[in-house]
Design an enzyme around this catalytic site. Structure first.
Site, PDB file in Angstrom:
ATOM      1  N   ASP A 105       1.037  -1.189   0.030  1.00 25.05           N
ATOM      2  CA  ASP A 105      -0.019  -0.041  -0.057  1.00 25.05           C
ATOM      3  C   ASP A 105       0.772   1.176   0.117  1.00 25.05           C
ATOM      4  O   ASP A 105       0.175   2.218   0.293  1.00 25.05           O
ATOM      5  CB  ASP A 105      -1.022  -0.086   1.120  1.00 25.05           C
ATOM      6  CG  ASP A 105      -2.194  -0.670   1.010  1.00 25.05           C
ATOM      7  OD1 ASP A 105      -2.567  -1.102  -0.434  1.00 25.05           O
ATOM      8  OD2 ASP A 105      -3.004  -1.383   1.835  1.00 25.05           O
ATOM      9  N   ASP A 166      -6.799  -4.562  -4.550  1.00 24.75           N
ATOM     10  CA  ASP A 166      -6.779  -3.351  -4.000  1.00 24.75           C
ATOM     11  C   ASP A 166      -5.433  -2.871  -4.707  1.00 24.75           C
ATOM     12  O   ASP A 166      -5.066  -1.358  -4.923  1.00 24.75           O
ATOM     13  CB  ASP A 166      -6.501  -3.259  -2.512  1.00 24.75           C
ATOM     14  CG  ASP A 166      -7.379  -4.180  -1.835  1.00 24.75           C
ATOM     15  OD1 ASP A 166      -7.948  -5.096  -2.380  1.00 24.75           O
ATOM     16  OD2 ASP A 166      -8.040  -3.670  -0.703  1.00 24.75           O
TER      17      ASP A 166
END
Ligand code: GLY
Length: 384
Positions: A105, A166
């Protein structure tokens, strides 16, 4: 792009966002908020509810507050927004020092902070931070499987072969690194990951898996998991939106038609599942009751659909623009808090179906709502 009545609505919402962010930014100027508790932003640069390395200052959402400040700076030109954004970006340097809390991330963290800063100000420190983060992301690439490893080992076990949908939002950091340096390695990794994701995550009906486990030594799919959705084989709505907008972004950066067609397939599935109410559930395949919802998925979907409306021909535009407007108007009319009683804009965000902390304020809900609204205005600062 908008009809007169939609333009009136848009102008009104932009007025409400500008008024709200004016005082919220002052109140939270020294924080990096994730959620809102009893009307007040928390501060994830200090709070660490789980006590883990990937929480606290290294929490994956810690780029969104800076991103909101850059959007507001772009919209208003007010210096205070730039100062707050700079401040939150500098705080994230601690994550490079700690290192262990970082995982895939880094895109969510440094695209809306350092890359945004560099795009706007050409700050060389921001460029350095963003390239450093891009190298960390590239280092997570698994050559045998053609995927970027998602998380570090979890208490539940070995995640060496895990990739999650994601990540389609993290790889634009790699596209940016190639665009910035001219070195093709970053884009090669991003496209390989996107190609693997088209194969392994996107189902024939346009729905997507959340987690796919690959064999980390030989490659090939071992298993899929329901992840933050209802169950294995279900359809976690935020995951659908990471994919919808994610493949759109890969198309924007590379021009590869297959990414656009994949984004369209996911969008058609998503649009067909939007309930009449315009309220998006946490999972399109969850039981009807309890009617758990996730406002963040609606905001992210709207962003992706608006980008799609911009990319397609005139005859296709409304197919994507109309549902985006429906989602945003529903959020504005029934899932927003425009009062001074609360620091958040959107209510009823949900991190995961099985997380009991459902229907809360989540910072990326506000971020994507703002991004979608400024996109509709037509002069948004593209941060991905
Ligand atoms: N990227 C994690 C989530 O969407 O909750």
């Amino acid at each position: 792009m908008l009809q007169a009545n939609d333009q009136l609505w848009l102008d009104h919402v932009i007025g409400k966002i500008t008024a709200k962010m004016d005082w919220v930014s002052e109140k939270s100027r020294h924080k990096i908020p994730y959620t809102t508790i009893n009307g007040t932003h928390d501060d994830r640069s200090i709070d660490n509810p789980t006590g883990t390395a990937a929480d606290g200052i290294c929490w994956w959402t810690n780029g969104f507050w800076g991103g909101m400040m850059w959007l507001m700076y772009h919209e208003t030109g007010q210096e205070k927004y730039k100062e707050i954004a700079n401040n939150s970006e500098e705080k994230l340097d601690e994550c490079f020092r700690q290192y262990y809390g970082l995982h895939h991330d880094v895109g969510f963290m440094w695209l809306p902070t350092s890359v945004a800063n560099y795009k706007v100000t050409k700050n060389p420190e921001s460029r350095k931070r963003a390239l450093h983060a891009a190298n960390l992301l590239a280092g997570r690439f698994n050559l045998a499987g053609g995927f970027i490893r998602a998380w570090n080992d979890l208490p539940e076990g070995d995640t060496r072969g895990w990739a999650i949908i994601d990540c389609m939002f993290n790889i634009p950091l790699l596209y940016w690194a190639t665009e910035e340096t001219g070195d093709p390695r970053f884009q090669q990794i991003a496209m390989k990951h996107a190609d693997t994701s088209m194969e392994a995550f996107v189902r024939p009906d346009g729905s997507v898996n959340h987690i796919v486990e690959f064999d980390p030594f030989q490659g090939g799919v071992v298993k899929t998991y329901g992840g933050q959705g209802y169950e294995e084989g279900s359809s976690w709505t935020r995951g659908q939106t990471w994919a919808l907008y994610g493949f759109m972004m890969s198309y924007i950066h590379t021009g590869k038609e297959e990414y656009l067609n994949t984004a369209k397939r996911i969008a058609h599935y998503f649009i067909a599942n939007i309930p009449d109410s315009g309220i998006i559930p946490i999972d399109f395949r969850q039981p009807k009751e309890p009617a758990y919802e996730d406002s963040t998925a609606a905001a992210i979907a709207a962003c992706g659909l608006i980008e799609m409306a911009k990319a397609v021909g005139q005859h296709e535009k409304d197919l994507y623009l109309n549902p985006a407007l429906k989602l945003l108007k529903t959020l504005d009319e029934s899932r927003s808090d425009w009062t001074k009683d609360s620091d958040c804009i959107l209510i009823n965000g949900s991190a995961a179906y099985h997380n009991p902390n459902r229907h809360t304020a989540i910072i990326y809900g506000d971020y994507y709502f703002m991004e979608a609204v400024f996109k509709l205005k037509g002069n948004d600062l593209y941060l991905w």
